[in-house]
Design an enzyme around this catalytic site. Structure first.
Site, mmCIF file in Angstrom:
data_model
loop_
_atom_site.group_PDB
_atom_site.id
_atom_site.type_symbol
_atom_site.label_atom_id
_atom_site.label_comp_id
_atom_site.label_asym_id
_atom_site.label_seq_id
_atom_site.Cartn_x
_atom_site.Cartn_y
_atom_site.Cartn_z
ATOM 1 N N SER A 127 -21.746 -93.075 -30.505
ATOM 2 C CA SER A 127 -23.131 -92.911 -30.056
ATOM 3 C C SER A 127 -23.697 -91.574 -30.521
ATOM 4 O O SER A 127 -22.963 -90.587 -30.662
ATOM 5 C CB SER A 127 -23.151 -92.954 -28.525
ATOM 6 O OG SER A 127 -24.389 -92.519 -28.028
ATOM 7 N N TYR A 152 -19.467 -90.335 -19.730
ATOM 8 C CA TYR A 152 -19.647 -91.405 -20.728
ATOM 9 C C TYR A 152 -19.686 -90.813 -22.140
ATOM 10 O O TYR A 152 -18.958 -91.238 -23.037
ATOM 11 C CB TYR A 152 -20.938 -92.199 -20.447
ATOM 12 C CG TYR A 152 -21.458 -92.901 -21.674
ATOM 13 C CD1 TYR A 152 -20.876 -94.078 -22.127
ATOM 14 C CD2 TYR A 152 -22.516 -92.360 -22.422
ATOM 15 C CE1 TYR A 152 -21.325 -94.691 -23.280
ATOM 16 C CE2 TYR A 152 -22.970 -92.967 -23.574
ATOM 17 C CZ TYR A 152 -22.367 -94.142 -23.992
ATOM 18 O OH TYR A 152 -22.811 -94.737 -25.149
ATOM 19 N N LYS A 156 -16.947 -90.914 -25.655
ATOM 20 C CA LYS A 156 -17.237 -91.224 -27.066
ATOM 21 C C LYS A 156 -16.690 -90.122 -27.977
ATOM 22 O O LYS A 156 -16.083 -90.400 -29.003
ATOM 23 C CB LYS A 156 -18.744 -91.400 -27.286
ATOM 24 C CG LYS A 156 -19.332 -92.625 -26.603
ATOM 25 C CD LYS A 156 -18.771 -93.921 -27.142
ATOM 26 C CE LYS A 156 -19.241 -95.145 -26.396
ATOM 27 N NZ LYS A 156 -18.486 -96.369 -26.714
HETATM 28 C C1 UD1 Z 1 -28.459 -93.153 -23.243
HETATM 29 C C2 UD1 Z 1 -27.423 -92.385 -24.024
HETATM 30 C C3 UD1 Z 1 -26.849 -93.225 -25.108
HETATM 31 C C4 UD1 Z 1 -26.276 -94.470 -24.527
HETATM 32 C C5 UD1 Z 1 -27.349 -95.215 -23.789
HETATM 33 C C6 UD1 Z 1 -26.681 -96.399 -23.111
HETATM 34 C C7 UD1 Z 1 -27.665 -89.978 -24.117
HETATM 35 C C8 UD1 Z 1 -28.374 -88.840 -24.728
HETATM 36 N N1 UD1 Z 1 -28.022 -91.179 -24.556
HETATM 37 O O1 UD1 Z 1 -29.581 -93.318 -24.103
HETATM 38 O O2 UD1 Z 1 -25.819 -92.539 -25.780
HETATM 39 O O3 UD1 Z 1 -25.739 -95.273 -25.543
HETATM 40 O O4 UD1 Z 1 -27.936 -94.367 -22.797
HETATM 41 O O5 UD1 Z 1 -27.089 -96.624 -21.842
HETATM 42 O O6 UD1 Z 1 -26.803 -89.846 -23.265
HETATM 43 N N2 UD1 Z 1 -36.921 -93.953 -19.893
HETATM 44 C C9 UD1 Z 1 -38.043 -93.993 -19.086
HETATM 45 N N3 UD1 Z 1 -38.064 -94.904 -18.067
HETATM 46 C C10 UD1 Z 1 -37.036 -95.758 -17.808
HETATM 47 C C11 UD1 Z 1 -35.907 -95.713 -18.659
HETATM 48 C C12 UD1 Z 1 -35.890 -94.791 -19.680
HETATM 49 O O7 UD1 Z 1 -38.983 -93.241 -19.267
HETATM 50 O O8 UD1 Z 1 -37.115 -96.544 -16.849
HETATM 51 C C13 UD1 Z 1 -36.899 -92.998 -21.016
HETATM 52 C C14 UD1 Z 1 -35.741 -92.024 -20.947
HETATM 53 O O9 UD1 Z 1 -36.055 -90.923 -20.177
HETATM 54 C C15 UD1 Z 1 -35.520 -91.718 -22.427
HETATM 55 C C16 UD1 Z 1 -35.932 -93.006 -23.145
HETATM 56 O O10 UD1 Z 1 -36.727 -93.734 -22.202
HETATM 57 O O11 UD1 Z 1 -36.394 -90.706 -22.833
HETATM 58 C C17 UD1 Z 1 -34.741 -93.865 -23.541
HETATM 59 O O12 UD1 Z 1 -33.902 -94.014 -22.414
HETATM 60 P P1 UD1 Z 1 -32.662 -95.032 -22.396
HETATM 61 O O13 UD1 Z 1 -33.078 -96.363 -22.901
HETATM 62 O O14 UD1 Z 1 -32.047 -94.972 -21.031
HETATM 63 O O15 UD1 Z 1 -31.646 -94.451 -23.475
HETATM 64 P P2 UD1 Z 1 -31.063 -92.969 -23.646
HETATM 65 O O16 UD1 Z 1 -31.050 -92.242 -22.363
HETATM 66 O O17 UD1 Z 1 -31.771 -92.357 -24.799
#
Ligand code: UD1
Length: 342
Positions: A127, A152, A156
């Protein structure tokens, strides 16, 4: 008898899409999955798409005895693609031992099996989390890793190190780690996709479930980041494009095109999109009136990351193809199918 590819976690989100692409490329697949975070019906849908039902064994790969028995039974494995792992960042903070035990033991058991039973190749699901918040963007494979923010993420990084050390002393065995950016979307058939248990943690499943009426409203975590619109930026990679990267990596190993016996590649699009851009694109593509509100930042989130894909494009010979719009449309088609909406 033709050689087989073992896909661990093959009924999961990325695993199931990869099984489809492997079968479409003529590979014979056996899946191992304990179904702790996926459904057996995925096999029916893989069969609907490809016309082939993959072999399947249900057990937990962190059990060394069961893993050894598997290799004893399946004597024709040529390569392994290892997806099976726990993957919820927040949960890993609450249950660190479960994450270390599961994610690390399963890799150790598979590497032990490779050595004992003469399986030469492994592709591992890593990842972009190993980069943390990089000092310079975009991130290349030369970008240094940073200390993980969560157990987590640490699993990795540790698994990458284990493979590197294993390959150093086992010169005839080969591993490729693929560092995924943010996988989203679903197969164009709408038959397989991401199916989170409970309330989704990830952005796109939360959006599609909100659009389908399962959730009241999307919370956007933070609009005070140092980005053009203040919301966080990620590199969203289509899951079918990502699945194809695994087929390319398997062929690289089988055809002996590798540069060394432990390699790692970024798998992203090379484009960063903000949360707000993604939400707006979803509304535009689907015409759904998605309810959302801005709330505070989510603990542990980084501000921005996207991939430099040059090395993967040239050395691996793989490139993402799908647009963000196509990908969001596929995610919505899948969600509607699952919920029985038109
Ligand atoms: C995270 C992990 C990634 C992992 C993935 C699996 C990190 C940096 N990244 O990705 O390695 O494979 O989870 O679960 O640890 N968001 C919102 N509202 C929501 C959900 C998300 O605003 O309800 C935003 C988050 O704050 C983020 C973006 O959307 O900025 C993407 O979030 P998400 O899909 O959870 O993935 P990551 O956190 O990037």
């Amino acid at each position: 008898m033709s050689k087989q590819i073992l896909v661990t976690g093959g009924t999961g989100y990325i695993g199931s899409h990869t099984v489809v692409e492997l079968q479409n490329s003529g590979f014979d697949v056996v899946i191992v999955d304990d179904l702790s975070n996926s459904q057996i019906e995925v096999l029916d849908n893989i069969e609907k798409i490809t016309g082939i039902r993959p072999a399947f064994e249900k057990f937990d790969l962190s059990d060394s005895v069961l893993t050894d028995q598997f290799f004893n039974k399946y004597t024709n494995i040529e390569a392994i693609i290892h997806f099976a792992a726990f993957k919820a960042v927040g949960e890993s903070v609450q249950k660190p031992l479960e994450y270390y035990r599961n994610n690390i033991n399963s890799l150790l058991n598979l590497l032990t099996g490779m050595k004992k039973y003469g399986v030469k190749h492994m592709v591992f699901s890593s990842s972009c989390t190993v980069y943390g918040q990089p000092d310079k963007l975009p991130v290349t494979e030369a970008t240094p890793r940073k200390e993980a923010e969560s157990p987590y993420g640490n699993t990795k990084a540790i698994c990458e190190d284990i493979m590197r050390d294993f390959c150093k002393t086992n010169e005839d065995l080969n591993c490729i780690a693929l560092r995924y950016f943010n996988p989203i979307g679903a197969h164009e058939s709408g038959l397989i996709g991401e199916f989170p248990v409970g309330v989704p943690n990830n952005l796109v499943p939360f959006i599609t479930q909100t659009a389908a009426g399962l959730r009241e409203e999307l919370s956007i975590f933070g609009d005070d980041y140092d980005t053009p619109d203040g919301t966080a930026i990620r590199d969203y990679i289509n899951v079918v494009d990502l699945a194809k990267a695994h087929v390319v990596a398997i062929n690289r190993l089988i055809e002996d095109k590798k540069k060394s016996n432990y390699e790692f590649f970024n798998v992203g699009t090379g484009e960063g999109y903000s949360v707000m851009q993604l939400v707006k694109a979803f509304i535009e593509v689907t015409g759904v009136d998605l309810k959302y509100k801005i709330v505070g930042r989510r603990g542990g989130d980084i501000e921005k990351i996207w991939a430099d894909t040059t090395y993967g494009n040239t050395e691996l010979g793989w490139k993402s193809e799908k647009t963000l719009e196509e990908t969001l449309a596929s995610a919505w088609k899948w969600e509607k199918n699952v919920r029985g909406l038109n």
